[in-house]
Design an enzyme around this catalytic site. Structure first.
Site, PDB file in Angstrom:
ATOM      1  CG  ASP A 107      39.416  44.301  44.953  1.00 20.63           C
ATOM      2  OD1 ASP A 107      38.899  45.160  44.203  1.00 20.63           O
ATOM      3  OD2 ASP A 107      38.760  43.663  45.792  1.00 20.63           O
ATOM      4  CG  ASP A 160      33.942  41.821  41.360  1.00 22.32           C
ATOM      5  OD1 ASP A 160      33.881  42.106  42.567  1.00 22.32           O
ATOM      6  OD2 ASP A 160      32.920  41.595  40.674  1.00 22.32           O
TER       7      ASP A 160
END
Length: 293
Positions: free
Chosen positions: A207, A209
């Protein structure tokens, strides 16, 4: 021998549910995270260790990094492939991408970063924390193993955890020049260098951050489901890259590399001032330099 360190289930993903012979190994630094499973891949022995223990029971700060690397050294591992999940700090490193890491920034503070914390002063070269030769082999394997994006280099900032970064920390990490953030690369890479292993890390971007806001209206449940999907897809890609790299290393013998003599000029303590008990304690780490002549 080739060593592999990764998350729970990596060995099964690489080699099937039943693989290898289980070794329970004692070390001067306590027990490793898990038993080490060793199998044969052609003429090459492959040792696999679960970093967080069976069932992912260990927080990053509690992983026995020294015991893990020592156990692999004791078995005869000379090349080490590691993997781990990371968050992206750059727009161009998208979830599901892989990064073959070349640099590290250390923001841990609870972990012992060296084997040699007593009895002798050892200063190993660490300017290039991951072996350039082994990284090239991983990159060559990745070009034919998957269609996904593989970044040829990247700087990994290792945080202590277990909490994820604040937004201010994420912005600081970007300003420092980091590309990805995770919790397990250190002291693992430092210890691999002290153990004179060639080491390469395949990082799995799950993902972005928290520096990058989520789209308006995104719920926690939706975000979690999205991350799980990224983890599954990226892990499958990483497994393909590791499997192709293992085959390549099995078919083409490793080159002689500076990693294999990392301690040659690193032991600064005079031999006559080193307690023989310390030499016995460190065993395979120092035997070729301090053992009986």
């Amino acid at each position: 021998m080739l060593g592999i360190i990764g998350g729970t289930g990596l060995g099964e993903a690489l080699f099937g549910e039943a693989f290898g012979e289980e070794h329970v190994i004692d070390t001067p630094f306590g027990a490793p995270s898990s038993p080490v499973r060793v199998l044969s891949w052609g003429d090459t022995k492959v040792a696999v260790l679960a970093r967080h223990g069976d069932g992912h029971t260990l927080q990053p700060s509690h992983v026995p990094y020294r015991a893990n690397i020592f156990a692999l050294k004791k078995l005869g591992v000379t090349q080490l492939l590691v993997s781990g999940a990371v968050g992206s700090l750059r727009e161009e490193i998208r979830p599901r991408d892989l990064v073959v890491v070349d640099q590290l920034i250390d923001r841990t503070y609870r972990r012992i970063p060296t084997f040699f914390d007593e009895s002798m002063a050892v200063h190993a070269e660490f300017a290039e924390p991951y072996c350039p030769w082994l990284r090239e082999r991983v990159l060559a394997a990745s070009s034919s193993a998957i269609d996904a994006k593989v970044h040829e280099r990247g700087t990994y900032v290792c945080i202590e955890g277990p909490e994820f970064s604040t937004v201010a920390e994420a912005r600081m990490h970007r300003a420092l020049g980091a590309d990805i953030v995770g919790m397990t690369a250190l002291p693992e890479a430092r210890l691999a260098r002290e153990a004179e292993m060639c080491c390469a890390l395949v990082a799995i971007a799950t993902d972005y951050d928290c520096w990058r806001p989520h789209p308006r209206g995104t719920t926690k449940q939706t975000l979690l489901a999205e991350i799980i999907g990224h983890v599954k897809a990226a892990t499958e890609n990483a497994v393909s890259v590791l499997r192709r790299t293992i085959s390549d290393l099995a078919n083409r013998p490793p080159d002689v590399c500076a990693c294999s003599s990392a301690l040659e000029l690193a032991i600064w303590t005079r031999r006559d001032r080193i307690d023989p008990r310390a030499i016995a304690h460190y065993g395979p780490l120092v035997d070729k330099y301090l053992g009986p002549k």
